[in-house]
Design a protein around this motif. Sequence first.
Motif, PDB file in Angstrom:
ATOM      1  N   ALA A 285      35.646  29.206  47.108  1.00 47.39           N
ATOM      2  CA  ALA A 285      35.488  28.806  48.502  1.00 47.39           C
ATOM      3  C   ALA A 285      35.044  27.343  48.629  1.00 47.39           C
TER       4      ALA A 285
ATOM      5  N   TYR B 188      37.878  25.113  47.705  1.00 44.62           N
ATOM      6  CA  TYR B 188      38.912  25.045  48.742  1.00 44.62           C
ATOM      7  C   TYR B 188      38.529  24.024  49.795  1.00 44.62           C
TER       8      TYR B 188
ATOM      9  N   VAL C  80      46.827  30.769  43.780  1.00 45.89           N
ATOM     10  CA  VAL C  80      47.034  31.477  45.048  1.00 45.89           C
ATOM     11  C   VAL C  80      46.258  30.798  46.166  1.00 45.89           C
ATOM     12  N   MET C  81      45.050  30.368  45.826  1.00 43.88           N
ATOM     13  CA  MET C  81      44.156  29.810  46.830  1.00 43.88           C
ATOM     14  C   MET C  81      44.598  28.408  47.264  1.00 43.88           C
TER      15      MET C  81
ATOM     16  N   LEU D   2      45.985  32.741  37.908  1.00 44.64           N
ATOM     17  CA  LEU D   2      46.524  33.183  39.194  1.00 44.64           C
ATOM     18  C   LEU D   2      45.670  32.774  40.390  1.00 44.64           C
ATOM     19  N   PHE D   3      44.377  33.066  40.356  1.00 44.03           N
ATOM     20  CA  PHE D   3      43.588  33.026  41.589  1.00 44.03           C
ATOM     21  C   PHE D   3      43.439  31.627  42.185  1.00 44.03           C
TER      22      PHE D   3
ATOM     23  N   THR E 229      52.889  32.869  38.364  1.00 40.29           N
ATOM     24  CA  THR E 229      51.966  33.955  38.701  1.00 40.29           C
ATOM     25  C   THR E 229      51.879  34.138  40.219  1.00 40.29           C
TER      26      THR E 229
ATOM     27  N   PRO F  93      31.058  33.968  37.467  1.00 43.05           N
ATOM     28  CA  PRO F  93      32.285  34.468  38.090  1.00 43.05           C
ATOM     29  C   PRO F  93      32.994  33.329  38.814  1.00 43.05           C
TER      30      PRO F  93
ATOM     31  N   PHE G 158      34.942  33.252  41.111  1.00 44.23           N
ATOM     32  CA  PHE G 158      35.156  33.377  42.557  1.00 44.23           C
ATOM     33  C   PHE G 158      34.121  32.665  43.393  1.00 44.23           C
ATOM     34  N   ILE G 159      32.916  32.476  42.829  1.00 42.15           N
ATOM     35  CA  ILE G 159      31.894  31.795  43.625  1.00 42.15           C
ATOM     36  C   ILE G 159      32.288  30.335  43.830  1.00 42.15           C
ATOM     37  N   MET G 160      33.140  29.804  42.937  1.00 43.13           N
ATOM     38  CA  MET G 160      33.550  28.414  43.104  1.00 43.13           C
ATOM     39  C   MET G 160      34.757  28.253  44.023  1.00 43.13           C
TER      40      MET G 160
ATOM     41  N   ASN H  38      52.678  37.419  42.288  1.00 44.31           N
ATOM     42  CA  ASN H  38      51.659  37.943  43.192  1.00 44.31           C
ATOM     43  C   ASN H  38      52.249  38.268  44.560  1.00 44.31           C
TER      44      ASN H  38
ATOM     45  N   ASN I  38      48.758  31.500  32.521  1.00 48.40           N
ATOM     46  CA  ASN I  38      48.370  32.824  33.001  1.00 48.40           C
ATOM     47  C   ASN I  38      47.555  32.799  34.291  1.00 48.40           C
TER      48      ASN I  38
END
Lengths: 300, 283
Positions: free
Chosen positions: B130, B133, B221-222, B217-218, B233, B124, B126-128, B237, B215
């Motif tokens: 943080a 960042y 955004v971060m 986004l995340f 995107t 996933p 998302f684990i990367m 958002n 495409n």
Amino acid sequence: MKSNKRLGQRRNIFIFCMLLPAILLPLIFTYYPLIKGGVMAFQNYTLMDIKNVSWCGFDNFANILSNEAGVDFGQIAKNTVIWVVVSLALQFTLGFALSLMLKKKFKGAGLYQGLIFFPYAVSGFLIGIMWRWMFNGSNGVINDLLMNLGLIETNVGWLAQKETALLSCMIANVWYGIPFFTIMITAALRGVAPELYEAADMDGASKIQQFFNVTVPSIKSVLLMTVLMRVIWIFNFPDLIYSMTSGGPANSSQIITSYMMTLVYSMDYGKASAVGLMVIAFLAIFTLVYMGATKYTSED
Amino acid sequence: MANNLNTRKAKQKTLTVLKFVFLFIYLVVVMFPFLWMLTTSFKPSSEINGPVDYIPNNPTMENYINMLVKGNFGKYMLNSLISSTFAAAVATFCGILAGYVISRFNFRMKTPVYLLFMITQMIPSFIMLAPLYQMLSKAGMTNSLGTLAILYANMTIPFSVVTMSGFYAGVSNSIEEAAWIDGCGYVRALFSVIVPLLLPGIAATAIFAFMNSWNELFMAVMFVDMDKFKTITVGLNSLILKYNIKWGEMAAGTVLALVPTMFLFGFAQKYMIEGLTAGSVKG
């Protein structure tokens, strides 16, 4: 002998140089953060309190699993299972059915495929926006269509009520995921030798018998591989839920990876990483069990 | 006997008709959300908030003008275009090189290298986010199109490598072996003999990497919060996070985000599907 050795060395240097650019970025920007994330899972790491980061053992995991983090983890786990199983089952069945109809090429088949495969090229985030608008409770087109058909009498707040939020996201997800299966299975079906069907015809096998005794065994490895890829993919796919409901209302459409997102956005990196590790562990175990149970190997 | 054959033929015919009816219905289901977004984008807000109309009564360009001029979406699209083009170029180049040795050579680390690419597709993302960042803000690399381009290249490299190795597998070994015998080095044989043969596949790989970056986004955004570095995107958002979503403008923005994807997909669809299925079907 000597020149052979030098040739071998030149070959190895060549291989290394060719691989290096492709490996370098993932090592720095995927694997290094991944390991750091793994470490964070065992720290009380929040951006709000960045000066006081310390080890906390399995506290993050315990917190999440015992619902102390303020979210019912059992419900999220249940939602995740429903999300994956229902979406996958429908995507697979409908995608497969469509492939069977596309197997024999017809006039305009190329254009038809181009059109129906298009959703595959669009991001889950955009697809979510589109379906959120269609499922809109007061001016949504889905309500209007269903009322015209006489299936509902008044507007339904599909995304605003607990009972229908996850269901609505799954409908969008099924719509979105069919092309992948259709693309993969159609290609596999067209690769099956026609002689096999001719032989089965001679033996007097019915179409249904042919399907189970010729078609399915011939494309078994593609079916097994696409299902595995898709389980992992749907599991890791909060994009659509993010733009449709953000997991709401009251976490009724929250799955584990969208929950992880909300933890990242609330800056609780320790807990987010703990959830991430749980997802990775689960998927790794699932993959091993799946491969063992189906005796699937990449050489199949 | 003849009668039997006739009923069988009739049955076959009904089945074919049913098949095309089903295919037509499915086409409508696939196209509808896109057409609905397009219709919505041309409606004035009075019509959007009223009862549902399937065709705009007073079509207007207002939503597009609002998005492009007031909403700064022209700039966002340019930012997406720059970062995605750079990412696609890097990822495709890496794919040409690494895909070649993976498909053609046997070496001791082959399986680990292959796994290194495959595993990135399973975790996933998302684990990367943080740790990334933290890394990027320490290095002063947030709010930069260059950073986004590098992250997108990283994101699309594994798929490009795997796809390219599938394309190489479709070209006979004998071609570059002949070049080697003629005294060409490995690199020259690859670029002067093999690469020209694979141009359509290479283009498809590049387009795929471009679309995935376009495409994304995340990460954007971060790692971007200044308006002048926002991608399309991110722009969408921030609109969808609002309490009162303006659906006309939202639809216009979505259409703007879809148009490049549509053209590129239409152009490269055939080869993209070939690349997607090549590795698996042969495998």
